[in-house]
Design an enzyme around this catalytic site. Structure first.
Site, PDB file in Angstrom:
ATOM      1  N   THR A  87       0.869  -1.189   0.000  1.00  0.00           N
ATOM      2  CA  THR A  87       0.000   0.000   0.000  1.00  0.00           C
ATOM      3  C   THR A  87       0.903   1.235   0.000  1.00  0.00           C
ATOM      4  O   THR A  87       1.020   1.937   0.999  1.00  0.00           O
ATOM      5  CB  THR A  87      -0.913   0.022   1.251  1.00  0.00           C
ATOM      6  OG1 THR A  87      -0.101  -0.198   2.424  1.00  0.00           O
ATOM      7  CG2 THR A  87      -1.986  -1.020   1.195  1.00  0.00           C
ATOM      8  N   ARG A 155       9.325  -5.755  12.122  1.00  0.00           N
ATOM      9  CA  ARG A 155      10.323  -4.805  11.609  1.00  0.00           C
ATOM     10  C   ARG A 155      11.249  -5.533  10.663  1.00  0.00           C
ATOM     11  O   ARG A 155      11.740  -6.626  11.014  1.00  0.00           O
ATOM     12  CB  ARG A 155      11.167  -4.248  12.765  1.00  0.00           C
ATOM     13  CG  ARG A 155      10.422  -3.411  13.757  1.00  0.00           C
ATOM     14  CD  ARG A 155      11.183  -3.312  15.052  1.00  0.00           C
ATOM     15  NE  ARG A 155      11.402  -4.639  15.648  1.00  0.00           N
ATOM     16  CZ  ARG A 155      12.157  -4.871  16.719  1.00  0.00           C
ATOM     17  NH1 ARG A 155      12.804  -3.882  17.299  1.00  0.00           N
ATOM     18  NH2 ARG A 155      12.282  -6.089  17.203  1.00  0.00           N
ATOM     19  N   ASN A 212       2.926   3.568  14.245  1.00  0.00           N
ATOM     20  CA  ASN A 212       4.022   3.920  13.336  1.00  0.00           C
ATOM     21  C   ASN A 212       4.311   5.423  13.345  1.00  0.00           C
ATOM     22  O   ASN A 212       5.470   5.841  13.351  1.00  0.00           O
ATOM     23  CB  ASN A 212       3.698   3.467  11.908  1.00  0.00           C
ATOM     24  CG  ASN A 212       4.218   2.073  11.645  1.00  0.00           C
ATOM     25  OD1 ASN A 212       4.678   1.397  12.569  1.00  0.00           O
ATOM     26  ND2 ASN A 212       4.152   1.620  10.416  1.00  0.00           N
ATOM     27  N   LEU A 254      15.411   6.038  20.130  1.00  0.00           N
ATOM     28  CA  LEU A 254      16.030   7.307  20.535  1.00  0.00           C
ATOM     29  C   LEU A 254      17.444   7.378  19.953  1.00  0.00           C
ATOM     30  O   LEU A 254      18.360   7.839  20.616  1.00  0.00           O
ATOM     31  CB  LEU A 254      16.085   7.414  22.065  1.00  0.00           C
ATOM     32  CG  LEU A 254      14.814   7.851  22.784  1.00  0.00           C
ATOM     33  CD1 LEU A 254      15.065   8.007  24.277  1.00  0.00           C
ATOM     34  CD2 LEU A 254      14.262   9.162  22.214  1.00  0.00           C
ATOM     35  N   CYS A 264       7.553   1.943   5.583  1.00  0.00           N
ATOM     36  CA  CYS A 264       6.404   2.143   6.472  1.00  0.00           C
ATOM     37  C   CYS A 264       6.305   3.541   7.075  1.00  0.00           C
ATOM     38  O   CYS A 264       5.320   4.233   6.843  1.00  0.00           O
ATOM     39  CB  CYS A 264       6.435   1.105   7.590  1.00  0.00           C
ATOM     40  SG  CYS A 264       6.159  -0.561   6.966  1.00  0.00           S
ATOM     41  N   LYS A 267       5.419   6.618   4.693  1.00  0.00           N
ATOM     42  CA  LYS A 267       4.095   6.584   4.063  1.00  0.00           C
ATOM     43  C   LYS A 267       2.980   6.532   5.099  1.00  0.00           C
ATOM     44  O   LYS A 267       1.921   7.122   4.914  1.00  0.00           O
ATOM     45  CB  LYS A 267       3.991   5.419   3.076  1.00  0.00           C
ATOM     46  CG  LYS A 267       3.673   4.082   3.683  1.00  0.00           C
ATOM     47  CD  LYS A 267       3.378   3.039   2.615  1.00  0.00           C
ATOM     48  CE  LYS A 267       3.303   1.647   3.220  1.00  0.00           C
ATOM     49  NZ  LYS A 267       2.201   1.416   4.141  1.00  0.00           N
TER      50      LYS A 267
HETATM   51  P1  NAD Z   1       6.029  -5.578  -0.709  1.00  0.00           P
HETATM   52  O1  NAD Z   1       5.984  -4.489  -1.705  1.00  0.00           O
HETATM   53  O2  NAD Z   1       7.343  -6.105  -0.261  1.00  0.00           O
HETATM   54  O3  NAD Z   1       5.197  -6.840  -1.246  1.00  0.00           O
HETATM   55  C1  NAD Z   1       3.905  -6.735  -1.781  1.00  0.00           C
HETATM   56  C2  NAD Z   1       3.654  -7.957  -2.670  1.00  0.00           C
HETATM   57  O4  NAD Z   1       2.292  -7.936  -3.098  1.00  0.00           O
HETATM   58  C3  NAD Z   1       4.506  -7.976  -3.943  1.00  0.00           C
HETATM   59  O5  NAD Z   1       5.205  -9.217  -4.022  1.00  0.00           O
HETATM   60  C4  NAD Z   1       3.484  -7.843  -5.074  1.00  0.00           C
HETATM   61  O6  NAD Z   1       3.840  -8.544  -6.240  1.00  0.00           O
HETATM   62  C5  NAD Z   1       2.244  -8.435  -4.421  1.00  0.00           C
HETATM   63  N1  NAD Z   1       0.982  -8.032  -5.066  1.00  0.00           N
HETATM   64  C6  NAD Z   1       0.587  -6.783  -5.408  1.00  0.00           C
HETATM   65  N2  NAD Z   1      -0.640  -6.837  -5.983  1.00  0.00           N
HETATM   66  C7  NAD Z   1      -1.030  -8.129  -5.999  1.00  0.00           C
HETATM   67  C8  NAD Z   1      -2.181  -8.815  -6.451  1.00  0.00           C
HETATM   68  N3  NAD Z   1      -3.210  -8.164  -7.010  1.00  0.00           N
HETATM   69  N4  NAD Z   1      -2.241 -10.159  -6.316  1.00  0.00           N
HETATM   70  C9  NAD Z   1      -1.206 -10.825  -5.745  1.00  0.00           C
HETATM   71  N5  NAD Z   1      -0.078 -10.233  -5.301  1.00  0.00           N
HETATM   72  C10 NAD Z   1       0.010  -8.900  -5.435  1.00  0.00           C
HETATM   73  O7  NAD Z   1       5.193  -5.049   0.530  1.00  0.00           O
HETATM   74  P2  NAD Z   1       5.489  -5.284   2.093  1.00  0.00           P
HETATM   75  O8  NAD Z   1       6.645  -4.473   2.523  1.00  0.00           O
HETATM   76  O9  NAD Z   1       5.458  -6.741   2.368  1.00  0.00           O
HETATM   77  O10 NAD Z   1       4.191  -4.594   2.727  1.00  0.00           O
HETATM   78  C11 NAD Z   1       2.900  -5.178   2.587  1.00  0.00           C
HETATM   79  C12 NAD Z   1       1.945  -4.412   3.483  1.00  0.00           C
HETATM   80  O11 NAD Z   1       2.318  -4.610   4.853  1.00  0.00           O
HETATM   81  C13 NAD Z   1       1.961  -2.896   3.281  1.00  0.00           C
HETATM   82  O12 NAD Z   1       0.654  -2.413   3.471  1.00  0.00           O
HETATM   83  C14 NAD Z   1       2.861  -2.392   4.369  1.00  0.00           C
HETATM   84  O13 NAD Z   1       2.558  -1.068   4.760  1.00  0.00           O
HETATM   85  C15 NAD Z   1       2.543  -3.350   5.495  1.00  0.00           C
HETATM   86  N6  NAD Z   1       3.643  -3.537   6.462  1.00  0.00           N
HETATM   87  C16 NAD Z   1       4.929  -3.613   6.020  1.00  0.00           C
HETATM   88  C17 NAD Z   1       5.957  -3.826   6.934  1.00  0.00           C
HETATM   89  C18 NAD Z   1       7.389  -3.883   6.471  1.00  0.00           C
HETATM   90  O14 NAD Z   1       8.280  -3.789   7.317  1.00  0.00           O
HETATM   91  N7  NAD Z   1       7.661  -4.046   5.183  1.00  0.00           N
HETATM   92  C19 NAD Z   1       5.662  -3.974   8.296  1.00  0.00           C
HETATM   93  C20 NAD Z   1       4.332  -3.932   8.707  1.00  0.00           C
HETATM   94  C21 NAD Z   1       3.326  -3.711   7.768  1.00  0.00           C
END
Ligand code: NAD
Length: 440
Positions: A87, A155, A212, A254, A264, A267
């Site tokens: 997202t 994380r 966050n 800190l 994260c 955004k």
């Molecule tokens: P990312 O970009 O690493 O992975 C997202 C995956 O979703 C990609 O592999 C993409 O190909 C897939 N995807 C997109 N559209 C799709 C669809 N229609 N069908 C199937 N697969 C699809 O993202 P991320 O870092 O894993 O983050 C995912 C969510 O979790 C976000 O909302 C983020 O804010 C949240 N989040 C991330 C973290 C972090 O540390 N990265 C921590 C907590 C929460």
């Protein structure tokens, strides 16, 4: 044992899928990215995350974890579907939830019986109703579902540990049936007394953003205190240590530095202010944290310019560390990007090194020079800039660093190097908010 599909195999989806299969459930990780799925099926892990390879392999070998590009079939075969797609931030600062919307439609079309649909992606407060509506609009008469918001707090860099031993679990749903299914999924955590809060969907969504944004605020705060320390002649490490000993404050987050980055905090902080504005409840503290963070990134560039007597034109700068934090290859919103861009804008040359993120940075800067060790990267450079606190930089041989550089000039934006030693070796250096030996 539940049959579970995780849609999206990024940092969250892959770790969650591996973790939930480790809890004993049958998990299918589905992604539309065919190349990623092919790699996973061949046993290659597309991201760097400590401990992920082991847990993934263990559960794959046990037959509990598989990968597919056939998202529809995976949904069809599951009791519970987790949404874990990205997202990212859109141009107006709000979260872009188009990937979640697409997945919601696909889920609706493939809802063949009762399922729990659970969002792990970070979605704007109030998005739950919209996701439910999209599923409903697309489903047939056989479809039936309950909706859960289960925000993820892992994380990067310690994601496996964070997933297996979380501080708390948030389960936002109005359905008791869905709540008890979620309890079953997280049973090993539940019996280990991990706090599990049952909230409404909106409250769960709010908890994620509020957490966050608060951490982003804490980082911006200590960065501004560090800057003030520089102005008045204090040492931010001592200030932060003393502050952290106060139980009301805690020592976490800190650590002064070049500004927060990652996929994260930037955004989510921005999305929270957008939701607040849309609801007529401006969050001034978070807006200030965002603006302080932007200023902090620029301040690092100013520090480099000062060390280089105001000009980078024709100079070679070794940028050490490219990821937004250590132990990950994620470079999204990394402060190193702003630093590299500034050096290039000022007509300087970049020699870059990161233990695992060279390849990721090549997607943005294919034309700068990348090296496989810091010793090579600093060779005949005019200055070295540490942008990520990788352990190997903490223990770098400063004598070697001095010999490799044209002149011993260093910017340590993570405060990882010993200032006494730097001074003894004759380095001209700067860092963030520290009282230099020569100042005391
Ligand atoms: P990312 O970009 O690493 O992975 C997202 C995956 O979703 C990609 O592999 C993409 O190909 C897939 N995807 C997109 N559209 C799709 C669809 N229609 N069908 C199937 N697969 C699809 O993202 P991320 O870092 O894993 O983050 C995912 C969510 O979790 C976000 O909302 C983020 O804010 C949240 N989040 C991330 C973290 C972090 O540390 N990265 C921590 C907590 C929460």
């Amino acid at each position: 044992m539940k049959k579970i599909t995780i849609i999206g195999t990024g940092y969250v989806g892959l770790v969650s899928g591996s973790g939930i299969s480790d809890f004993g459930h049958n998990v299918i990780c589905a992604d539309k990215d065919e190349e990623k799925i092919k790699k996973l099926q061949d046993g290659t892990i597309p991201i760097y995350e400590p401990g992920l390879k082991e847990i993934l392999q263990r559960n794959r070998d046990a037959g509990r974890l598989s990968f597919t590009k056939n998202v529809e079939d995976a949904i069809y075969r599951s009791d519970v579907v987790f949404i874990a797609v990205g997202t990212p931030q859109s141009a107006n600062g709000e979260a872009d939830i188009s990937a979640v919307e697409n997945v919601a439609k696909t889920i609706g079309k493939n809802l063949n019986d009762y399922k729990v649909i659970c969002t792990k992606s970070t979605v704007p407060i109030g998005a739950g109703d919209h996701i439910c509506e999209l599923i409903r609009r697309n489903m047939s008469d056989n479809g039936e579902f309950d909706y859960v918001s289960n925000p993820e707090f892992l994380r990067e860099g310690s994601a496996v540990k964070d997933f297996l031993w979380p501080d708390r679990l948030i389960i936002g749903t109005k359905s008791e049936k869905a709540f008890s299914i979620m309890k079953e999924i997280y049973h090993p955590l539940y019996i280990n007394d991990t706090p599990m809060m049952h909230t409404s969907v909106v409250t769960a969504e709010m908890i994620k953003y509020a957490s966050n944004a608060f951490l982003a605020l804490k980082i911006s705060y200590i960065n501004e205190i560090a800057n003030l320390c520089e102005a008045v002649g204090g040492d931010v490490h001592e200030v932060a240590k003393a502050m952290g000993q106060d139980g009301r404050i805690s020592s976490k987050f800190l650590h002064p530095g070049p500004g927060y980055g990652g996929s994260c905090f930037p955004k989510d902080a921005s999305a929270l202010t957008a939701v607040a504005d849309a609801n007529g409840q401006e969050i001034r503290t978070i807006k200030a944290a965002i603006s302080a963070n932007e200023a902090q990134k620029r301040r690092m560039v100013d520090k480099l310019l000062k060390l280089m007597n105001g000009s980078l034109c024709g100079k070679t700068i070794a940028v050490l560390g490219l990821s937004f934090k250590p132990n990950t290859n994620d470079i999204r919103e990394s402060p190193a990007i702003e630093m590299i861009q500034a050096i290039l804008n000022e007509m300087g040359t970049v020699r870059a090194f990161d233990p695992v993120s060279n390849e990721s940075m090549q997607t943005i800067y294919p034309d700068i020079n990348y090296y496989t060790s810091w010793e090579e990267a600093v060779y005949k450079a005019d200055c070295a800039v540490i942008m990520t606190e990788w352990n190997e930089f903490r223990s770098m041989d400063l004598g070697v660093l001095k010999n490799q550089l044209i002149a011993p000039v260093l910017l340590d934006t993570r405060n990882v190097l010993n200032m006494n030693e730097l001074q003894k070796l004759g380095f001209t250096f700067d860092n963030v908010g520290r009282l230099k030996p020569s100042d005391s």
